[in-house]
Design an enzyme around this catalytic site. Structure first.
Site, mmCIF file in Angstrom:
data_model
loop_
_atom_site.group_PDB
_atom_site.id
_atom_site.type_symbol
_atom_site.label_atom_id
_atom_site.label_comp_id
_atom_site.label_asym_id
_atom_site.label_seq_id
_atom_site.Cartn_x
_atom_site.Cartn_y
_atom_site.Cartn_z
ATOM 1 N N PHE A 79 -7.701 -17.346 73.169
ATOM 2 C CA PHE A 79 -7.397 -16.061 73.790
ATOM 3 C C PHE A 79 -8.229 -14.966 73.128
ATOM 4 C CE2 PHE A 79 -5.197 -12.322 75.160
ATOM 5 C CZ PHE A 79 -4.923 -12.629 76.471
ATOM 6 N N ARG A 111 -8.651 -3.373 74.242
ATOM 7 C CA ARG A 111 -9.736 -3.294 75.235
ATOM 8 C C ARG A 111 -10.942 -2.553 74.672
ATOM 9 N NH1 ARG A 111 -7.906 -4.873 80.386
ATOM 10 N NH2 ARG A 111 -5.741 -4.386 80.832
ATOM 11 N N ASP A 132 -11.485 -17.787 83.850
ATOM 12 C CA ASP A 132 -10.570 -18.666 83.130
ATOM 13 C C ASP A 132 -10.238 -19.851 84.047
ATOM 14 O OD1 ASP A 132 -8.791 -19.278 80.980
ATOM 15 O OD2 ASP A 132 -7.161 -18.249 81.978
ATOM 16 N N GLU A 179 -17.225 -9.364 86.270
ATOM 17 C CA GLU A 179 -15.911 -9.713 85.705
ATOM 18 C C GLU A 179 -15.989 -9.816 84.193
ATOM 19 O OE1 GLU A 179 -12.905 -10.090 85.605
ATOM 20 O OE2 GLU A 179 -11.996 -11.003 87.361
ATOM 21 N N ASP A 180 -14.832 -9.690 83.565
ATOM 22 C CA ASP A 180 -14.781 -9.869 82.122
ATOM 23 C C ASP A 180 -14.814 -11.344 81.731
ATOM 24 O OD1 ASP A 180 -12.264 -10.325 83.227
ATOM 25 O OD2 ASP A 180 -11.194 -8.962 81.908
HETATM 26 P P1 IMP Z 1 -8.168 -16.703 86.282
HETATM 27 O O1 IMP Z 1 -9.622 -17.068 86.160
HETATM 28 O O2 IMP Z 1 -7.689 -16.549 87.680
HETATM 29 O O3 IMP Z 1 -7.297 -17.657 85.487
HETATM 30 O O4 IMP Z 1 -7.872 -15.293 85.649
HETATM 31 C C1 IMP Z 1 -8.759 -14.636 84.893
HETATM 32 C C2 IMP Z 1 -8.117 -13.348 84.373
HETATM 33 O O5 IMP Z 1 -7.141 -13.657 83.364
HETATM 34 C C3 IMP Z 1 -9.166 -12.507 83.713
HETATM 35 O O6 IMP Z 1 -9.760 -11.602 84.618
HETATM 36 C C4 IMP Z 1 -8.386 -11.823 82.615
HETATM 37 O O7 IMP Z 1 -7.810 -10.641 83.116
HETATM 38 C C5 IMP Z 1 -7.296 -12.806 82.251
HETATM 39 N N1 IMP Z 1 -7.677 -13.623 81.075
HETATM 40 C C6 IMP Z 1 -8.030 -14.919 81.057
HETATM 41 N N2 IMP Z 1 -8.328 -15.344 79.810
HETATM 42 C C7 IMP Z 1 -8.175 -14.261 79.005
HETATM 43 C C8 IMP Z 1 -8.364 -14.050 77.571
HETATM 44 O O8 IMP Z 1 -8.738 -14.936 76.774
HETATM 45 N N3 IMP Z 1 -8.116 -12.793 77.132
HETATM 46 C C9 IMP Z 1 -7.713 -11.775 77.955
HETATM 47 N N4 IMP Z 1 -7.534 -11.932 79.282
HETATM 48 C C10 IMP Z 1 -7.762 -13.159 79.807
HETATM 49 MG MG MG Z 2 -10.297 -9.684 84.905
#
Ligand code: IMP
Ligand code: MG
Length: 174
Positions: A150, A163, A101, A97-98
């Protein structure tokens, strides 16, 4: 509103860390094959760089998900937009994963993948924002823990932009 991107982690820092994680994975999975599952689109840049640095046998698959229902971006209920091509039965799955969050998307996704009968499911993320966590997710490999800002680059977008940046930056609005 004018926006600009400030460097948080340089290309050299990110590359060096990915090499370290690749070495660690090659060591931990010695004698086995690892099946990398990339979550599109954000995880794709990290997955390609990581895969090149792993020295044990690697196979790859891709999936694309989006939040489903709920009124926030990350409701935690995930709709599969593109599913994996291959079954997971018996495989050593490592989800790439990237960023983690709130953890909502991943906790749902990991549970769904575990239901498919893999030997194991582990998680590797380039970035982690621990302050933002709402749902507990066990992360096995983390590139960098970052503050609650962010970020973009290395696969991460703001409104589908940035990206392709080869570093991690913070979006600032002046
Ligand atoms: P979560 O952990 O379910 O809240 O969602 C995570 C997803 O939200 C990641 O896979 C990203 O696609 C997006 N995301 C969360 N924080 C960021 C950020 O700082 N920059 C860009 N995308 C983010
Ligand atoms: Mg993602």
């Amino acid at each position: 509103m004018a926006e600009r991107v400030e460097v948080l982690l340089t290309e050299e820092e990110v590359d060096r860390r990915i090499q370290e994680i690749g070495d660690q994975i090659s060591h931990d999975y010695a004698g086995r094959q690892v099946h990398l599952v990339c979550v599109l689109k954000g995880g794709s840049f990290f997955m390609c760089e990581l895969a090149k640095r792993i020295t044990i046998p690697v196979s790859l698959d891709f999936m694309s998900v989006s939040s489903y229902g709920g009124d926030t971006k990350s409701s935690g209920v995930v709709k599969i937009v593109k599913d994996l091509d291959e079954p997971l039965a018996g495989k050593n799955v490592l989800v790439v994963e990237d960023i983690v969050d709130s953890g909502r998307t991943l906790s749902y996704l990991l549970e769904m993948l575990r239901d498919r009968g893999p030997a194991e499911v582990k998680l590797c993320t380039l970035l982690d924002k621990p302050e933002r966590r709402v749902v507990d997710v066990k992360v096995d490999y983390t590139g960098f823990r970052i503050p609650d800002e962010f970020v973009v680059g290395y696969g991460l977008d703001y409104d589908q932009k940035y990206r392709n940046l080869p570093y991690i930056g913070v979006v600032k609005f002046d």
